[in-house]
Design an enzyme around this catalytic site. Sequence first.
Site, PDB file in Angstrom:
ATOM      1  N   HIS A   1       0.834  -1.207   0.000  1.00  0.00           N
ATOM      2  CA  HIS A   1       0.000   0.000   0.000  1.00  0.00           C
ATOM      3  C   HIS A   1       0.871   1.260   0.000  1.00  0.00           C
ATOM      4  CE1 HIS A   1      -3.760   2.160   1.829  1.00  0.00           C
ATOM      5  NE2 HIS A   1      -3.163   2.880   0.905  1.00  0.00           N
TER       6      HIS A   1
ATOM      7  N   ARG B   1       2.735   8.327  -6.928  1.00  0.00           N
ATOM      8  CA  ARG B   1       2.390   9.594  -7.620  1.00  0.00           C
ATOM      9  C   ARG B   1       2.760   9.686  -9.086  1.00  0.00           C
ATOM     10  NH1 ARG B   1      -0.852  10.538  -3.513  1.00  0.00           N
ATOM     11  NH2 ARG B   1       0.042  11.519  -1.686  1.00  0.00           N
TER      12      ARG B   1
ATOM     13  N   ASN C   1      -4.631   6.276  -7.491  1.00  0.00           N
ATOM     14  CA  ASN C   1      -5.050   7.684  -7.534  1.00  0.00           C
ATOM     15  C   ASN C   1      -3.941   8.604  -8.029  1.00  0.00           C
ATOM     16  OD1 ASN C   1      -3.632   7.191  -5.145  1.00  0.00           O
ATOM     17  ND2 ASN C   1      -4.676   8.805  -4.008  1.00  0.00           N
TER      18      ASN C   1
ATOM     19  N   HIS D   1      -5.877   0.326   5.736  1.00  0.00           N
ATOM     20  CA  HIS D   1      -5.601   1.234   6.863  1.00  0.00           C
ATOM     21  C   HIS D   1      -6.683   1.308   7.942  1.00  0.00           C
ATOM     22  CE1 HIS D   1      -7.713   3.592   3.917  1.00  0.00           C
ATOM     23  NE2 HIS D   1      -6.660   4.071   3.321  1.00  0.00           N
TER      24      HIS D   1
ATOM     25  N   ASP E   1       0.888   2.839   3.535  1.00  0.00           N
ATOM     26  CA  ASP E   1       0.099   3.933   2.953  1.00  0.00           C
ATOM     27  C   ASP E   1       0.984   5.171   2.742  1.00  0.00           C
ATOM     28  OD1 ASP E   1      -1.995   5.298   1.852  1.00  0.00           O
ATOM     29  OD2 ASP E   1      -3.046   5.685   3.736  1.00  0.00           O
TER      30      ASP E   1
END
Length: 446
Positions: free
Chosen positions: A60, A64, A94, A230, A300
């Site tokens: 996780h 970017r 994302n 998470h 994360d």
Amino acid sequence: MAHRTLIRGATCVMPDETVRANVVIEGDRIASVDAPDSARADEIIDASGLVLMPGVIDSHVHFRDPGLTHKEDLHTGSMAAAKGGVTTFFEMPNTNPATTTAELLHQKLDLAASKSVVNYGFYIAATAGNLAEMQKAERTPGIKIFIGSSTGDLLVDGQDDLERIFAETTLPICAHCEDESTVRANAASISGGSAYPDHSRIRNEEAAVICVRRSMDLARRHRHRFHVLHVSTGAECELLKDHADVVTGEACPHHLFFSTDDYDRLGSRVQMNPAVKPPGNPEALWTALQQGVLKMVVTDHAPHTLGEKAAPYPKSPSGLPAVENSLALMLDQVSRGRCSLEQVVRWMCETPALVWDIVGKGRIEEGFDADLVLVDLGKTLTVRDEEQVTKCRWSPWHGQSLTGWPVRTIVMGQTVFHDGRIDEAVRGTEARFDHARGGYWASASA
Ligand code: DOR
Ligand code: ZN
């Protein structure tokens, strides 16, 4: 003939025992886990006094790339991973563009092949309209659904859309679980918030619990493999306990080590989604790990620049970097007696490999990939912003002294980090998945 490396005299964390052993790497594979001292080799690494463990699998991270590469990219993110003892990462969709099609997924894989110094994999994002793409995607650990919105504009929270995704896809699903309407109502009740601690009032326990309950209901009715990303509250762990036969969950270092008490000291450095929770929750997450209710620890890793983070709330972005310190943070807990070395290996190496059906990783075993980390359990270093390899160049653990650090990271037989230096020329490989294996519940021996 393939290059042979003998790692001599390390204390090795094997699947069933921790023993002093000699490990031989041949090319990119582990060839032997009980070689004699005199085993023939092109290179000998004297590892006496060190611990050898499987490379960490951080399933996780947010690196970017493409689109947000002023924060991080696949090269810098993977170098930070290598420094942290992470030999494989799975990256979230994302980015910009978001990874919503098989073609975009393949483009990311190509990008990583050219830039990443460790092994890699990428999730495909769910949208309300990309069912065919989710059905087509193969080279992926699974589908990521933002059932609550976070950084970026990915969000699927309509019931019909969720029912369709759970009914008509077969890949493992993982989700960001914070109930959107609860978050919006909480925000409205404090006029959007004006200080960093408001973030935890908006993204509170209730938001997480409502969404996790809803997701588990979907997973159970559709008999679909499901992983809660998470987990931040003890209350979610109670729910996970009741559904432990179909659902897995993960903890992240920031939720294990920070609470709402830390806003005073750290401000937006501890602003993330899901938000940090009141004291008591980190302890509950540790208990859930110890009890096997939470199965793994991943970061994360979500870098933003300090300039971006300095914006006043609610303009400050959520997320913090962690991939280069997560193993040290956990080894430091070993040195303090909170958990064992074997547990750290289970939570950070073995279990991610089982949950995501990864082929050939997560254990020191003959025939497995030579993704390995040598750690020095006695080494103490202080985390410093200016020494971070992540492009955003800061850490919420700045100033903290940790005991237990990776000193050499080996990716597919190649040393990528050693003596504080990263070999930028090394390239990792694409992780492979055997989803027919059926995930944690089908594969776990325990
Ligand atoms: O804090 C977070 N940051 N949580 C997420 O879910 C996304 C991440 C990011 O991409 O910045
Ligand atoms: Zn994330």
